[in-house]
Design an enzyme around this catalytic site. Sequence first.
Site, PDB file in Angstrom:
ATOM      1  N   LYS A  20       0.796  -1.256  -0.165  1.00 43.31           N
ATOM      2  CA  LYS A  20       0.136  -0.097  -0.421  1.00 43.31           C
ATOM      3  C   LYS A  20       0.896   1.267   0.239  1.00 43.31           C
ATOM      4  CE  LYS A  20      -2.845   0.525   3.562  1.00 43.31           C
ATOM      5  NZ  LYS A  20      -2.774  -0.771   4.065  1.00 43.31           N
ATOM      6  N   ARG A  94     -11.326   1.580   8.887  1.00 44.09           N
ATOM      7  CA  ARG A  94     -10.683  -0.317   8.562  1.00 44.09           C
ATOM      8  C   ARG A  94     -11.744  -0.777   9.741  1.00 44.09           C
ATOM      9  NH1 ARG A  94      -5.159  -0.600  11.867  1.00 44.09           N
ATOM     10  NH2 ARG A  94      -3.866   0.379   9.887  1.00 44.09           N
ATOM     11  N   ARG A 128      12.009 -10.111   6.113  1.00 41.71           N
ATOM     12  CA  ARG A 128      12.244  -8.997   6.199  1.00 41.71           C
ATOM     13  C   ARG A 128      13.042  -8.783   7.607  1.00 41.71           C
ATOM     14  NH1 ARG A 128       7.314  -3.704   5.607  1.00 41.71           N
ATOM     15  NH2 ARG A 128       7.023  -4.701   7.321  1.00 41.71           N
ATOM     16  N   ARG A 161      11.796  -7.045  13.017  1.00 39.04           N
ATOM     17  CA  ARG A 161      10.658  -6.649  13.989  1.00 39.04           C
ATOM     18  C   ARG A 161       9.886  -7.679  14.337  1.00 39.04           C
ATOM     19  NH1 ARG A 161       8.708  -2.059  10.382  1.00 39.04           N
ATOM     20  NH2 ARG A 161       6.839  -2.281  11.617  1.00 39.04           N
ATOM     21  N   ARG A 172      -1.612 -10.426  12.925  1.00 40.42           N
ATOM     22  CA  ARG A 172      -2.321  -9.158  12.178  1.00 40.42           C
ATOM     23  C   ARG A 172      -2.920  -9.083  10.717  1.00 40.42           C
ATOM     24  NH1 ARG A 172       2.935  -6.408  10.473  1.00 40.42           N
ATOM     25  NH2 ARG A 172       1.697  -4.369   9.954  1.00 40.42           N
TER      26      ARG A 172
END
Length: 224
Positions: A20, A94, A128, A161, A172
């Site tokens: 996004k 949301r 990542r 992270r 998530r």
Amino acid sequence: MMILQRIFRAVIMGPPGSGKGTVSARITKSYELQHLSSGDILRGNINAKTELGLLLKSCIDQGQLVPDDVMSRLILSDLRALGRSSWLLDGFPRTVSQAEALDDAYSVDTVINLNVPFQTIKQRLTSRWTHLPSGRVYNIDFNPPKVPGLDDVTGEPLAQRDDDTPDTVTRRLKSYETQTEPVLEYYRSKGVLETFSGTETNKIWPHVEAFLHRKLSSLNQKVA
């Protein structure tokens, strides 16, 4: 850059890790839209310790979702500050009640939905790794560090992270799905939802660009 003859207001949706941010940056560069990210607005208020910011911080610290009315008040006040501008809203609404609050204040011309398979996103996010002091990000698949596990510049160890660990990513994505599917349905029933599916941002982008070009050209002609 296409010059807009009338105000155009859009929302971009997509799960975390769907690209996004990249797509939003390209849209705002190609068209005269102001980009508003709910994450940036939240962080700004928390850092500035505004009244809403303190409330947000206590919600987030307790692992709670920010209440709809607080979130809506926050975003709508930033939108009002933009006056008669065209904008692209990212990260809001949301929930359906946030979508209704937005609808009460503004008419949304289009909702761009990035539909990227969860499997792709999991792979993308869990591969990542970050050099935390500098924020440099590596991706094991397409942008690996020269020495596995170490930062190219300082040679310091890379970390994953908390957001990017497999368990967190799965959680998530699940919560995005539960929360946001009804919002997509809401916009689909209003006839403003455009969904773009794919696994690579660079392949999705030309379709988004072509769609916006058609949409904005026809809006400009209506004005002319």
